[in-house]
Design a protein around this motif. Sequence first.
Motif, PDB file in Angstrom:
ATOM      1  N   GLY A 103     -13.336 -18.656  10.246  1.00  0.00           N
ATOM      2  CA  GLY A 103     -12.343 -17.616  10.050  1.00  0.00           C
ATOM      3  C   GLY A 103     -11.304 -17.624  11.161  1.00  0.00           C
ATOM      4  N   TYR A 104     -10.397 -16.691  11.069  1.00  0.00           N
ATOM      5  CA  TYR A 104      -9.276 -16.606  12.003  1.00  0.00           C
ATOM      6  C   TYR A 104      -9.698 -16.068  13.359  1.00  0.00           C
ATOM      7  N   GLN A 105      -9.151 -16.669  14.407  1.00  0.00           N
ATOM      8  CA  GLN A 105      -9.257 -16.129  15.760  1.00  0.00           C
ATOM      9  C   GLN A 105      -7.871 -16.157  16.379  1.00  0.00           C
ATOM     10  N   ASP A 106      -7.465 -15.024  16.954  1.00  0.00           N
ATOM     11  CA  ASP A 106      -6.198 -15.034  17.676  1.00  0.00           C
ATOM     12  C   ASP A 106      -6.401 -15.783  18.989  1.00  0.00           C
ATOM     13  N   ALA A 107      -5.329 -15.954  19.746  1.00  0.00           N
ATOM     14  CA  ALA A 107      -5.400 -16.751  20.971  1.00  0.00           C
ATOM     15  C   ALA A 107      -6.428 -16.201  21.953  1.00  0.00           C
ATOM     16  N   ALA A 108      -6.483 -14.881  22.127  1.00  0.00           N
ATOM     17  CA  ALA A 108      -7.426 -14.289  23.083  1.00  0.00           C
ATOM     18  C   ALA A 108      -8.875 -14.562  22.675  1.00  0.00           C
ATOM     19  N   GLN A 109      -9.181 -14.397  21.400  1.00  0.00           N
ATOM     20  CA  GLN A 109     -10.534 -14.673  20.907  1.00  0.00           C
ATOM     21  C   GLN A 109     -10.874 -16.149  21.057  1.00  0.00           C
ATOM     22  N   PHE A 110      -9.915 -16.997  20.707  1.00  0.00           N
ATOM     23  CA  PHE A 110     -10.158 -18.428  20.759  1.00  0.00           C
ATOM     24  C   PHE A 110     -10.380 -18.890  22.198  1.00  0.00           C
ATOM     25  N   LEU A 111      -9.651 -18.300  23.134  1.00  0.00           N
ATOM     26  CA  LEU A 111      -9.858 -18.625  24.541  1.00  0.00           C
ATOM     27  C   LEU A 111     -11.270 -18.254  24.977  1.00  0.00           C
ATOM     28  N   GLN A 112     -11.785 -17.143  24.489  1.00  0.00           N
ATOM     29  CA  GLN A 112     -13.152 -16.748  24.794  1.00  0.00           C
ATOM     30  C   GLN A 112     -14.126 -17.786  24.241  1.00  0.00           C
ATOM     31  N   THR A 113     -13.870 -18.259  23.038  1.00  0.00           N
ATOM     32  CA  THR A 113     -14.704 -19.304  22.438  1.00  0.00           C
ATOM     33  C   THR A 113     -14.672 -20.565  23.299  1.00  0.00           C
ATOM     34  N   CYS A 138      -4.245 -22.056   2.895  1.00  0.00           N
ATOM     35  CA  CYS A 138      -5.034 -21.135   3.718  1.00  0.00           C
ATOM     36  C   CYS A 138      -4.113 -20.386   4.692  1.00  0.00           C
ATOM     37  N   VAL A 139      -3.886 -19.105   4.430  1.00  0.00           N
ATOM     38  CA  VAL A 139      -2.995 -18.293   5.256  1.00  0.00           C
ATOM     39  C   VAL A 139      -3.505 -18.224   6.698  1.00  0.00           C
ATOM     40  N   PHE A 140      -4.803 -18.021   6.871  1.00  0.00           N
ATOM     41  CA  PHE A 140      -5.350 -17.929   8.230  1.00  0.00           C
ATOM     42  C   PHE A 140      -5.227 -19.251   8.986  1.00  0.00           C
ATOM     43  N   CYS A 141      -5.315 -20.379   8.270  1.00  0.00           N
ATOM     44  CA  CYS A 141      -5.125 -21.691   8.908  1.00  0.00           C
ATOM     45  C   CYS A 141      -3.706 -21.799   9.470  1.00  0.00           C
ATOM     46  N   LYS A 142      -2.743 -21.363   8.676  1.00  0.00           N
ATOM     47  CA  LYS A 142      -1.350 -21.426   9.107  1.00  0.00           C
ATOM     48  C   LYS A 142      -1.099 -20.500  10.287  1.00  0.00           C
ATOM     49  N   GLU A 143      -1.749 -19.338  10.283  1.00  0.00           N
ATOM     50  CA  GLU A 143      -1.599 -18.408  11.401  1.00  0.00           C
ATOM     51  C   GLU A 143      -2.216 -18.985  12.674  1.00  0.00           C
ATOM     52  N   MET A 144      -3.375 -19.625  12.549  1.00  0.00           N
ATOM     53  CA  MET A 144      -3.986 -20.234  13.728  1.00  0.00           C
ATOM     54  C   MET A 144      -3.098 -21.349  14.259  1.00  0.00           C
ATOM     55  N   GLU A 145      -2.513 -22.123  13.369  1.00  0.00           N
ATOM     56  CA  GLU A 145      -1.633 -23.207  13.786  1.00  0.00           C
ATOM     57  C   GLU A 145      -0.391 -22.655  14.485  1.00  0.00           C
ATOM     58  N   ALA A 146       0.191 -21.608  13.925  1.00  0.00           N
ATOM     59  CA  ALA A 146       1.441 -21.053  14.453  1.00  0.00           C
ATOM     60  C   ALA A 146       1.251 -20.234  15.719  1.00  0.00           C
ATOM     61  N   TYR A 147       0.162 -19.500  15.818  1.00  0.00           N
ATOM     62  CA  TYR A 147      -0.008 -18.563  16.935  1.00  0.00           C
ATOM     63  C   TYR A 147      -1.104 -18.968  17.916  1.00  0.00           C
ATOM     64  N   THR A 148      -2.267 -19.308  17.402  1.00  0.00           N
ATOM     65  CA  THR A 148      -3.399 -19.591  18.279  1.00  0.00           C
ATOM     66  C   THR A 148      -3.233 -20.935  18.975  1.00  0.00           C
ATOM     67  N   PHE A 149      -3.040 -22.005  18.214  1.00  0.00           N
ATOM     68  CA  PHE A 149      -2.978 -23.346  18.784  1.00  0.00           C
ATOM     69  C   PHE A 149      -1.709 -23.585  19.599  1.00  0.00           C
ATOM     70  N   LYS A 150      -0.660 -22.817  19.359  1.00  0.00           N
ATOM     71  CA  LYS A 150       0.592 -22.999  20.105  1.00  0.00           C
ATOM     72  C   LYS A 150       0.639 -22.146  21.371  1.00  0.00           C
ATOM     73  N   ASN A 151      -0.360 -21.317  21.570  1.00  0.00           N
ATOM     74  CA  ASN A 151      -0.440 -20.506  22.784  1.00  0.00           C
ATOM     75  C   ASN A 151      -0.598 -21.436  23.988  1.00  0.00           C
ATOM     76  N   ALA A 152       0.195 -21.206  25.030  1.00  0.00           N
ATOM     77  CA  ALA A 152       0.198 -22.086  26.205  1.00  0.00           C
ATOM     78  C   ALA A 152      -1.177 -22.172  26.868  1.00  0.00           C
ATOM     79  N   GLU A 153      -1.877 -21.070  26.966  1.00  0.00           N
ATOM     80  CA  GLU A 153      -3.192 -21.079  27.608  1.00  0.00           C
ATOM     81  C   GLU A 153      -4.213 -21.834  26.759  1.00  0.00           C
ATOM     82  N   VAL A 154      -4.125 -21.682  25.443  1.00  0.00           N
ATOM     83  CA  VAL A 154      -5.007 -22.426  24.542  1.00  0.00           C
ATOM     84  C   VAL A 154      -4.729 -23.922  24.686  1.00  0.00           C
ATOM     85  N   GLN A 155      -3.460 -24.296  24.687  1.00  0.00           N
ATOM     86  CA  GLN A 155      -3.104 -25.707  24.825  1.00  0.00           C
ATOM     87  C   GLN A 155      -3.615 -26.274  26.141  1.00  0.00           C
TER      88      GLN A 155
END
Length: 93
Positions: free
Chosen positions: A78-88, A9-26
Amino acid sequence: MLDFYADWCVFCKEMEAYTFKNAEVQKNLAQSVFLRADVTENNQNDKALLKHFGLIGPPGIIFFAADGQEKTSSRVVGYQDAAQFLQTLQKLH
């Protein structure tokens, strides 16, 4: 938090690499329990688990309250970038 993930899953890998590793998300997830359902094999058990939660496939993230009840309004499909995920995540509080 239950994260449905697959190696293919390409979007899973992107969320792992970018969204979940974002300092604010963490920071926002610091008090959360992070569980991952790896559905890479896409076998009968994986399909049954996805079906149980009403998901077609990964990525999908389901949040639960302390009492074990799903917070259905905060489900991520589906995919959420860090900003979207923070809103969630903000909606959870």
